[in-house]
Design a protein around this motif. Sequence first.
Motif, mmCIF file in Angstrom:
data_model
loop_
_atom_site.group_PDB
_atom_site.id
_atom_site.type_symbol
_atom_site.label_atom_id
_atom_site.label_comp_id
_atom_site.label_asym_id
_atom_site.label_seq_id
_atom_site.Cartn_x
_atom_site.Cartn_y
_atom_site.Cartn_z
ATOM 1 N N THR B 54 31.176 39.452 6.059
ATOM 2 C CA THR B 54 29.882 38.765 5.985
ATOM 3 C C THR B 54 28.818 39.590 6.690
ATOM 4 O O THR B 54 27.709 39.781 6.174
ATOM 5 C CB THR B 54 29.972 37.376 6.641
ATOM 6 O OG1 THR B 54 31.077 36.683 6.097
ATOM 7 C CG2 THR B 54 28.711 36.573 6.397
ATOM 8 N N TRP B 57 27.824 42.558 4.708
ATOM 9 C CA TRP B 57 26.944 42.181 3.608
ATOM 10 C C TRP B 57 25.541 41.864 4.143
ATOM 11 O O TRP B 57 24.544 42.361 3.621
ATOM 12 C CB TRP B 57 27.522 40.969 2.869
ATOM 13 C CG TRP B 57 26.602 40.441 1.822
ATOM 14 C CD1 TRP B 57 26.446 40.930 0.557
ATOM 15 C CD2 TRP B 57 25.685 39.352 1.948
ATOM 16 N NE1 TRP B 57 25.489 40.219 -0.114
ATOM 17 C CE2 TRP B 57 25.002 39.244 0.729
ATOM 18 C CE3 TRP B 57 25.375 38.469 2.985
ATOM 19 C CZ2 TRP B 57 24.017 38.269 0.501
ATOM 20 C CZ3 TRP B 57 24.404 37.502 2.755
ATOM 21 C CH2 TRP B 57 23.734 37.413 1.532
ATOM 22 N N ALA B 58 25.498 41.051 5.204
ATOM 23 C CA ALA B 58 24.193 40.580 5.683
ATOM 24 C C ALA B 58 23.337 41.724 6.210
ATOM 25 O O ALA B 58 22.123 41.725 6.025
ATOM 26 C CB ALA B 58 24.386 39.532 6.769
ATOM 27 N N THR B 61 24.378 45.399 2.810
ATOM 28 C CA THR B 61 24.223 45.268 1.370
ATOM 29 C C THR B 61 23.029 44.393 0.987
ATOM 30 O O THR B 61 22.295 44.704 0.043
ATOM 31 C CB THR B 61 25.504 44.645 0.770
ATOM 32 O OG1 THR B 61 26.616 45.172 1.470
ATOM 33 C CG2 THR B 61 25.599 44.935 -0.710
ATOM 34 N N ALA B 62 22.865 43.255 1.702
ATOM 35 C CA ALA B 62 21.892 42.250 1.271
ATOM 36 C C ALA B 62 20.487 42.831 1.249
ATOM 37 O O ALA B 62 20.108 43.601 2.119
ATOM 38 C CB ALA B 62 21.951 41.053 2.207
ATOM 39 N N TRP B 64 17.214 41.634 1.795
ATOM 40 C CA TRP B 64 16.486 40.466 2.292
ATOM 41 C C TRP B 64 15.012 40.510 1.921
ATOM 42 O O TRP B 64 14.314 39.506 2.068
ATOM 43 C CB TRP B 64 16.641 40.340 3.815
ATOM 44 C CG TRP B 64 18.024 39.936 4.230
ATOM 45 C CD1 TRP B 64 18.933 40.692 4.883
ATOM 46 C CD2 TRP B 64 18.656 38.680 3.977
ATOM 47 N NE1 TRP B 64 20.100 40.004 5.071
ATOM 48 C CE2 TRP B 64 19.956 38.748 4.516
ATOM 49 C CE3 TRP B 64 18.264 37.505 3.340
ATOM 50 C CZ2 TRP B 64 20.859 37.707 4.446
ATOM 51 C CZ3 TRP B 64 19.160 36.454 3.275
ATOM 52 C CH2 TRP B 64 20.444 36.561 3.821
ATOM 53 N N LEU B 365 20.194 38.789 -6.941
ATOM 54 C CA LEU B 365 20.020 38.470 -5.521
ATOM 55 C C LEU B 365 20.206 36.970 -5.247
ATOM 56 O O LEU B 365 19.596 36.414 -4.344
ATOM 57 C CB LEU B 365 18.640 38.917 -5.041
ATOM 58 C CG LEU B 365 18.392 40.416 -5.140
ATOM 59 C CD1 LEU B 365 17.052 40.780 -4.550
ATOM 60 C CD2 LEU B 365 19.497 41.187 -4.429
ATOM 61 N N GLN B 366 21.070 36.343 -6.069
ATOM 62 C CA GLN B 366 21.297 34.898 -5.877
ATOM 63 C C GLN B 366 21.709 34.584 -4.447
ATOM 64 O O GLN B 366 21.215 33.653 -3.841
ATOM 65 C CB GLN B 366 22.425 34.381 -6.803
ATOM 66 C CG GLN B 366 22.076 34.321 -8.242
ATOM 67 C CD GLN B 366 22.615 35.552 -8.946
ATOM 68 O OE1 GLN B 366 22.599 36.651 -8.393
ATOM 69 N NE2 GLN B 366 23.064 35.363 -10.173
ATOM 70 N N ALA B 367 22.655 35.354 -3.936
ATOM 71 C CA ALA B 367 23.233 35.030 -2.627
ATOM 72 C C ALA B 367 22.148 34.940 -1.563
ATOM 73 O O ALA B 367 22.090 33.961 -0.805
ATOM 74 C CB ALA B 367 24.263 36.079 -2.243
ATOM 75 N N GLU B 368 21.261 35.948 -1.510
ATOM 76 C CA GLU B 368 20.218 35.967 -0.497
ATOM 77 C C GLU B 368 19.320 34.740 -0.617
ATOM 78 O O GLU B 368 19.046 34.043 0.369
ATOM 79 C CB GLU B 368 19.358 37.240 -0.611
ATOM 80 C CG GLU B 368 20.050 38.518 -0.193
ATOM 81 C CD GLU B 368 20.872 39.133 -1.328
ATOM 82 O OE1 GLU B 368 21.134 38.411 -2.316
ATOM 83 O OE2 GLU B 368 21.243 40.310 -1.225
ATOM 84 N N PHE B 370 19.728 31.819 -2.322
ATOM 85 C CA PHE B 370 20.359 30.512 -2.136
ATOM 86 C C PHE B 370 20.749 30.292 -0.675
ATOM 87 O O PHE B 370 20.684 29.182 -0.158
ATOM 88 C CB PHE B 370 21.589 30.362 -3.044
ATOM 89 C CG PHE B 370 21.212 30.041 -4.459
ATOM 90 C CD1 PHE B 370 20.233 29.092 -4.734
ATOM 91 C CD2 PHE B 370 21.815 30.676 -5.529
ATOM 92 C CE1 PHE B 370 19.869 28.788 -6.031
ATOM 93 C CE2 PHE B 370 21.464 30.384 -6.829
ATOM 94 C CZ PHE B 370 20.482 29.445 -7.088
ATOM 95 N N LEU B 371 21.141 31.360 -0.007
ATOM 96 C CA LEU B 371 21.476 31.238 1.406
ATOM 97 C C LEU B 371 20.248 30.792 2.200
ATOM 98 O O LEU B 371 20.319 29.905 3.059
ATOM 99 C CB LEU B 371 21.989 32.588 1.939
ATOM 100 C CG LEU B 371 22.926 32.499 3.121
ATOM 101 C CD1 LEU B 371 24.223 31.823 2.727
ATOM 102 C CD2 LEU B 371 23.206 33.887 3.694
#
Lengths: 250, 401
Positions: B54, B57-58, B61-62, B64, B365-368, B370-371
């Motif tokens: 995590t 990724w945060a 990779t992410a 933001w 970039l769904q993860a970013e 939605f998070l």
Amino acid sequence: MNVSQSDDIIICEDVHKWFGDFHVLKGISVRIGRGEKVVICGPSGSGKSTFIRTLNRLEHHQRGRIIVDGIELTDDLKNIEAIRRETGMVFQQFNLFPHLTVLQNITLGPIWVRKMKKSEAAELAMSLLERVGIPEQAHKYPSQLSGGQQQRVAIARALAMQPKIMLFDEPTSALDPEMIKEVLDVMRELAQSGITMLVVTHEMGFAREVADRILFFDQGQIVEEAPPHEFFAAPKHERTKLFLSQILHH
Amino acid sequence: MQTSPQGALPPSTRPRLAPASLGRWLKENLFNTWYNSLLTLVSLWFVWVAISSTARWAFATARWEVIPANLTPLLIGTYPRGQVWRIWTALLTVAFLAGATAGTAGGRGKRVAAWVAPLALASLLFPLRWPTRVMLGAAVALVAGGYWLFRGKRRLWPWLAGAWFFSFPWILFLMWGIEGSGAMPRVETSAWGGLALTLILAMVGIAASLPIGILLALGRRSSLPVISWCSTALIELVRGTPLVTILFMAHLMVPIFLPELRIDKVVRAMIGLTIFTSAYMAENVRGGLQGVPKGQYEAAMALGMSGPLTMLLVILPQALRAVIPSIVGQFISLFKDTSLVAIIGLLDLLGIARSVIANPRWLGLQAEVFLFAGLIYWLFSFTLSQSSRRIERALGLTKPS
């Protein structure tokens, strides 16, 4: 409906009540004078509590007439509320309002029903709390008080409506023995004031001392009715004798 | 005196109060048998894998940058940029009232600071524009100001409750504006969006469903058969239907049944949410009403109080107090359920989030996104549940004996 004024503040004529098939009150006829102190006793299930609760319409009777202070109890809500304003009631389980302080418990009725000013009601409440001996508890909640103190607050709450009649429905039955005296003392003092009192109780010492008359209930009827000295010294009915022997020599 | 079972226990079986040392504690609790040791090692491995991937990724990779680039639409949708001061005014109103409430409720200063300080810190850390920072600073100042002004003034709470009540129409008025006015032109609800829309939907739902729910609960217990039947029918009908269905009905059916009445899309969603929550609220309140003992009615009646007066002054206060946790729980689920309005085409926080990730520029970039949306939902829900716990504790004294 106004019935001609008389010295009798409560008049019951042939009052009957059923709970379903169960005939609780079987023709109660009694007159209670202004300022009279009446103690009602009898075995449990004899209808004495039900009877006292019909007098302010917490239970309604199905036959007969009840006239309180010249007003007949019918389904008419106005009459019922008028009678309830004149009649204070003290319950076995105190039934204080747990979300209000002691002071608010006492002033609620005067402010909202009697339309008294807040400051006046608070003054009245404080004087009543002095009278029942717990002015220092005014700002506590009921759950912070002992049972005896709660019952004294309940008496003050009923008195705050300045009633002509006080009904007590087994006021000491839910109390620990050491607290019974403090409540009975308040009731004794109240009896001196000339108010009409009906008390359902098993406290025979209190009855002997305070009552003008004792009504003995059994199976929905008034079996015996006598002033205390007669009632205790020379009971006429077998049922009364048995009851007295059980309650006095247990 | 009777002997309690605890008193009879031999001292050796009492739990040890403090471990002698960390090493000993580990040995006694995590590595005391071979299978416990195995379990500990396997769990540690899982935790390590989860946290490290995590974090990788945060922090690596992410991407933001998608959040600051879309922050404005995520927060206020397509509300005209020149009119944003109206939303700020609404926010500042709420900030002041929140501070004042914390003050009258006897909240401690430290606690208020603990809520506000992270907000102030975040506004400095995150890449916000300076006007935004100034306004957030003003909000923090108003919370603190309201707190200091109203600290310990318990008597003022009825006024504060009134102020909260009137803040709802005031906020709606700010958002809507005046038809044909120069300074505050009408902003159609189609331009409302993002977190602002989410909060407005939740706020209206909360403010409307509680009184309606109380009325429905009283109606269900009414001695008049017509009223009790109608209330029961409505409650059971709504409780047996999913919220999505109700929202679709409000969205599609209302215009068919009432074509002359052209009810706004957002208002239709508000109606749907309110009807849905009211039914559940009614059941919560009914539970509270059933918990009030018969003696309370009798005591009030014996004082000569009328039925409505008894209900208002004696029964309802006790019933509502008893069900505060479930009422707040209902508010929290209403707040989260507002995300379903995205389905009928409203661009609330989740709706905007979905439109952001549909933009080819931010593909994948769904993860970013939605998070971030999830974090915001959590932040508000958590605040609600914490304040509910505070209310419960404050009322703990007055529990029915």
